[in-house]
Design a protein around this motif. Structure first.
Motif, PDB file in Angstrom:
ATOM      1  N   UNK A 132       0.831  -1.209   0.000  1.00  0.00           N
ATOM      2  CA  UNK A 132       0.000   0.000   0.000  1.00  0.00           C
ATOM      3  C   UNK A 132       0.859   1.250   0.000  1.00  0.00           C
ATOM      4  N   UNK A 133       2.021   1.167   0.614  1.00  0.00           N
ATOM      5  CA  UNK A 133       2.913   2.336   0.621  1.00  0.00           C
ATOM      6  C   UNK A 133       3.352   2.688  -0.795  1.00  0.00           C
ATOM      7  N   UNK A 134       3.478   1.681  -1.654  1.00  0.00           N
ATOM      8  CA  UNK A 134       3.831   1.924  -3.059  1.00  0.00           C
ATOM      9  C   UNK A 134       2.714   2.647  -3.793  1.00  0.00           C
ATOM     10  N   UNK A 135       1.492   2.543  -3.272  1.00  0.00           N
ATOM     11  CA  UNK A 135       0.332   3.159  -3.915  1.00  0.00           C
ATOM     12  C   UNK A 135      -0.078   4.437  -3.185  1.00  0.00           C
ATOM     13  N   UNK A 136       0.923   5.132  -2.639  1.00  0.00           N
ATOM     14  CA  UNK A 136       0.743   6.435  -2.002  1.00  0.00           C
ATOM     15  C   UNK A 136      -0.165   6.388  -0.781  1.00  0.00           C
ATOM     16  N   UNK A 137      -0.076   5.291  -0.063  1.00  0.00           N
ATOM     17  CA  UNK A 137      -0.716   5.196   1.249  1.00  0.00           C
ATOM     18  C   UNK A 137       0.389   4.899   2.263  1.00  0.00           C
ATOM     19  N   UNK A 138       1.387   5.824   2.292  1.00  0.00           N
ATOM     20  CA  UNK A 138       2.590   5.588   3.082  1.00  0.00           C
ATOM     21  C   UNK A 138       2.322   5.475   4.578  1.00  0.00           C
ATOM     22  N   UNK A 157      -8.167  -8.056 -14.829  1.00  0.00           N
ATOM     23  CA  UNK A 157      -8.670  -6.983 -13.978  1.00  0.00           C
ATOM     24  C   UNK A 157      -9.737  -6.214 -14.734  1.00  0.00           C
ATOM     25  N   UNK A 158     -10.923  -6.139 -14.152  1.00  0.00           N
ATOM     26  CA  UNK A 158     -11.996  -5.337 -14.750  1.00  0.00           C
ATOM     27  C   UNK A 158     -12.136  -4.052 -13.951  1.00  0.00           C
ATOM     28  N   UNK A 159     -11.409  -3.019 -14.403  1.00  0.00           N
ATOM     29  CA  UNK A 159     -11.476  -1.688 -13.793  1.00  0.00           C
ATOM     30  C   UNK A 159     -11.205  -1.732 -12.292  1.00  0.00           C
ATOM     31  N   UNK A 160     -10.129  -2.439 -11.918  1.00  0.00           N
ATOM     32  CA  UNK A 160      -9.739  -2.455 -10.509  1.00  0.00           C
ATOM     33  C   UNK A 160      -9.290  -1.078 -10.042  1.00  0.00           C
ATOM     34  N   UNK A 161      -8.986  -0.191 -11.001  1.00  0.00           N
ATOM     35  CA  UNK A 161      -8.515   1.153 -10.671  1.00  0.00           C
ATOM     36  C   UNK A 161      -9.661   2.147 -10.492  1.00  0.00           C
ATOM     37  N   UNK A 162     -10.889   1.647 -10.377  1.00  0.00           N
ATOM     38  CA  UNK A 162     -12.036   2.541 -10.167  1.00  0.00           C
ATOM     39  C   UNK A 162     -11.847   3.337  -8.877  1.00  0.00           C
ATOM     40  N   UNK A 163     -12.072   4.643  -8.961  1.00  0.00           N
ATOM     41  CA  UNK A 163     -12.001   5.477  -7.763  1.00  0.00           C
ATOM     42  C   UNK A 163     -10.641   6.093  -7.513  1.00  0.00           C
ATOM     43  N   UNK A 164      -9.687   5.883  -8.408  1.00  0.00           N
ATOM     44  CA  UNK A 164      -8.365   6.483  -8.228  1.00  0.00           C
ATOM     45  C   UNK A 164      -8.017   7.305  -9.462  1.00  0.00           C
ATOM     46  N   UNK A 165      -7.033   8.168  -9.300  1.00  0.00           N
ATOM     47  CA  UNK A 165      -6.614   9.012 -10.421  1.00  0.00           C
ATOM     48  C   UNK A 165      -5.229   9.554 -10.121  1.00  0.00           C
ATOM     49  N   UNK A 166      -4.714  10.356 -11.060  1.00  0.00           N
ATOM     50  CA  UNK A 166      -3.451  11.040 -10.852  1.00  0.00           C
ATOM     51  C   UNK A 166      -2.290  10.102 -10.618  1.00  0.00           C
ATOM     52  N   UNK A 167      -1.415  10.505  -9.674  1.00  0.00           N
ATOM     53  CA  UNK A 167      -0.206   9.734  -9.403  1.00  0.00           C
ATOM     54  C   UNK A 167      -0.518   8.365  -8.818  1.00  0.00           C
ATOM     55  N   UNK A 168      -1.664   8.240  -8.096  1.00  0.00           N
ATOM     56  CA  UNK A 168      -2.061   6.934  -7.558  1.00  0.00           C
ATOM     57  C   UNK A 168      -2.329   5.971  -8.705  1.00  0.00           C
ATOM     58  N   UNK A 169      -3.011   6.466  -9.733  1.00  0.00           N
ATOM     59  CA  UNK A 169      -3.278   5.629 -10.898  1.00  0.00           C
ATOM     60  C   UNK A 169      -1.976   5.190 -11.547  1.00  0.00           C
ATOM     61  N   UNK A 170      -0.988   6.118 -11.576  1.00  0.00           N
ATOM     62  CA  UNK A 170       0.304   5.768 -12.159  1.00  0.00           C
ATOM     63  C   UNK A 170       0.980   4.671 -11.341  1.00  0.00           C
ATOM     64  N   UNK A 171       0.876   4.753 -10.030  1.00  0.00           N
ATOM     65  CA  UNK A 171       1.472   3.734  -9.162  1.00  0.00           C
ATOM     66  C   UNK A 171       0.776   2.392  -9.338  1.00  0.00           C
ATOM     67  N   UNK A 172      -0.556   2.424  -9.452  1.00  0.00           N
ATOM     68  CA  UNK A 172      -1.289   1.182  -9.682  1.00  0.00           C
ATOM     69  C   UNK A 172      -0.890   0.581 -11.021  1.00  0.00           C
ATOM     70  N   UNK A 173      -0.736   1.440 -12.036  1.00  0.00           N
ATOM     71  CA  UNK A 173      -0.305   0.949 -13.337  1.00  0.00           C
ATOM     72  C   UNK A 173       1.052   0.284 -13.249  1.00  0.00           C
ATOM     73  N   UNK A 174       1.949   0.877 -12.460  1.00  0.00           N
ATOM     74  CA  UNK A 174       3.280   0.295 -12.299  1.00  0.00           C
ATOM     75  C   UNK A 174       3.202  -1.069 -11.628  1.00  0.00           C
ATOM     76  N   UNK A 175       2.331  -1.201 -10.613  1.00  0.00           N
ATOM     77  CA  UNK A 175       2.196  -2.483  -9.931  1.00  0.00           C
ATOM     78  C   UNK A 175       1.617  -3.534 -10.874  1.00  0.00           C
TER      79      UNK A 175
END
Length: 547
Positions: free
Chosen positions: A378-384, A450-468
């Motif tokens: 979670x820390x990687x996804x900006x929930x440090x 994954x069917x839209x597991x990134x729902x509800x996120x945006x910006x840099x968090x979305x970038x981190x999720x994409x990286x994961x």
């Protein structure tokens, strides 16, 4: 991994053929274009419940077919061999046909198989994470299953579940036996009394008919004896014998008389036998008041037993006696049966307790480690500052043992509470992605969707999720349906779903792979919407360049 997918006459798809590469595959498209239709078709192929409304208008059936490359997957190989299905060097072609009548047929490498077989195989081929699965994160049973899989307790959890079912079955049998014995005990004295009277009667088959006949004779003994006496007094033996002698003397003069003499002698002998029988019957008729009383008493006993037990023959009474003997006998042995079954229940409970204890120990040992890994992810996804805690708490005994699991979360790192009560939609998505990322490391599933597991996120968090998600794509095939440009830019391949309206007004969904400038424009669309601005194009190029 999925090599190719063929769909025919499924909802808005007339005919579609897609080849998928390895790595991370991105699928995008406008809302309503048909991205979920692809997922639905794949779910249908893997054993999901059918609905004839999914068949395209005007078609009699729909077909979904996929080719999988599962070379080296020994679990799949073992399942196919058990089903007597050709391995074909790690290539598996799975096909499902749904007809308008509602009937479905499934095939693996052209061999027909049961739907249950496909369902069992599907979990080893593809893991589909649809949007509703994020809601499962708040389900304690789902939380427990994730922890068990992380701790490699799947086999023990299955064993515990089976042992619980066996224990429940034995406990139910014991309860039914106790109830039966209780009913038998309340009826025991009554049944024993009925049996005693029937045993004491010493009934014999055919006895009733014999007694009734004897009663008739005894009731009319005087008249019978008188009639027999009169009949026997008219015995004509002497006169017939003299007549025979006379005919014998005549035979010397009239040979034709010989036959008459023979007939007369034959009649005399027959009459002698008859009168001997009459004398014997006369001697057998007993004018006895004592015997009459005995017969009347015996008949009265039998008649009363017949009436009491609702029978019409002695044979039926004997059957009732035998049944009562069995019931009374069961009552005497039921106590031993209860003791035997109680021992079986105790043994089954002991074995289940051992399994439940093993599960508890494994869960306790894995909970802290599991929570720590999720917190790090979670820390990687900006929930440090977030904290993820896994609590193993006591629960009522059941098929999962004696444990329940609670996932607790705090985005600030203080006072973590039940994840269902504190996590936002975006936080739930990130937690779920972390769990899927971890599970991909210890579960041998070649393809993750994954069917839209990134729902509800945006910006840099979305970038981190994409990286994961991209990291996961380096070790397995990942198919991600997304609306986020930051995620879409990470893909090794990119497919766009479109919905077109034909000249006849019919909507049709199509899928095509985009590369180069086409891919840049699709990501720009995700960034800016319907009107693609130069700035959006520049941002899309930057995202792809960074990737």
């Amino acid at each position: 991994m999925i090599r190719s997918l063929h769909i025919e006459n499924y909802v808005l798809i007339d005919s579609l053929d897609i080849s998928f590469p390895e790595g991370l595959i991105i699928i995008t498209g406008q809302t309503g274009a048909g991205k979920s239709i692809l997922l639905g078709a794949l779910s249908l192929l893997l054993g999901a419940r059918t609905d004839v409304s999914h068949i395209s208008d005007g078609a009699e059936s729909c077909v979904v077919e996929a080719e999988f490359d599962i070379d080296g997957n020994l679990e799949v190989k073992s399942l196919l061999e058990a089903g007597d299905i050709e391995w074909d060097n790690g290539h598996v072609i799975l096909r499902r046909v749904l007809s308008r009548s509602g009937r479905t047929r499934s095939f693996i490498n052209d061999s027909p198989v049961q739907a249950s077989f496909v369902t069992g195989l599907a979990g080893h081929l593809v893991d589909i994470h649809s949007q509703h699965q994020s809601l499962l994160l708040t389900d304690s049973r789902y939380q427990l299953s994730i922890l068990d899989r992380y701790a490699s307790l799947g086999a023990e959890a299955d064993r515990c579940r089976q042992l619980w079912l066996e224990l429940q079955h034995k406990e139910k049998a014991l309860e039914e036996l106790r109830s039966k014995v209780e009913r038998m005990s309340s009826d025991y004295d009554y049944n024993a009394s009925l049996l005693a009277s029937l045993v004491a009667a010493r009934l014999n088959p055919g006895e009733l008919e014999e007694l009734e006949e004897e009663q008739k004779i005894l009731s009319n003994a005087e008249e019978i004896k008188s009639c027999l006496l009169k009949a026997s007094e008219l015995r004509p033996d002497a006169s017939l014998k003299e007549s025979g002698r006379s005919l014998s003397r005549l035979a010397g003069y009239m040979p034709s008389v010989n036959p008459l003499a023979e007939r007369l002698e034959s009649a005399r002998i027959e009459l002698a036998d008859i009168f001997d029988e009459l004398e014997h019957l006369q001697e057998g008729v007993d004018v006895s008041e004592e015997r009459m009383e005995q017969v009347d008493q015996r008949l009265s006993l039998i008649y009363s037993l017949l009436k009491k037990h609702g029978c019409s023959t002695v044979e039926e009474l004997i059957s009732v006696r035998d049944r009562l003997e069995a019931l009374v006998g069961q009552s005497s042995t039921a106590a031993d049966d209860i003791i035997d079954l109680e021992n079986e229940v105790a043994s089954a409970r002991s074995v289940w307790n051992e399994s439940a204890s093993a599960l508890h120990a494994g869960r306790e040992a894995a909970a802290v480690r599991f929570a720590s890994e999720v917190t790090s992810a979670l820390a990687r996804l900006e929930l440090e500052r977030s904290v993820f805690v896994v609590e193993v708490i006591p629960a009522a005994p059941g098929p999962s043992g004696t444990d329940s699991v609670s996932f607790r979360f705090s985005s600030t790192g203080t006072n973590p509470v039940d994840v269902a009560k504190c996590a936002s939609g975006g936080e739930i998505s990130r937690i779920m992605l972390c769990l899927k990322s971890m599970m991909a490391g210890f579960e041998a599933v070649p393809t993750l969707v994954f069917d839209e597991i990134d729902t509800g996120v945006s910006g840099s968090v979305a970038d981190s999720m994409g990286a994961m998600i991209c990291d996961m794509g380096r070790s397995m095939q990942v198919i991600a349906i997304t609306h986020l440009p930051q995620v879409a830019a990470k893909g090794d391949a990119h497919f766009v779903v479109r919905k077109d309206i034909g000249s006849d007004g019919t909507a049709v969904s199509t899928v095509r792979e985009v590369r180069g400038q086409d891919r840049t424009m699709e990501i720009a669309r995700l960034l800016s919407g319907a009107t693609i601005t130069p700035q959006a194009v520049a941002n899309a190029e930057a995202l792809l360049l960074v990737d």
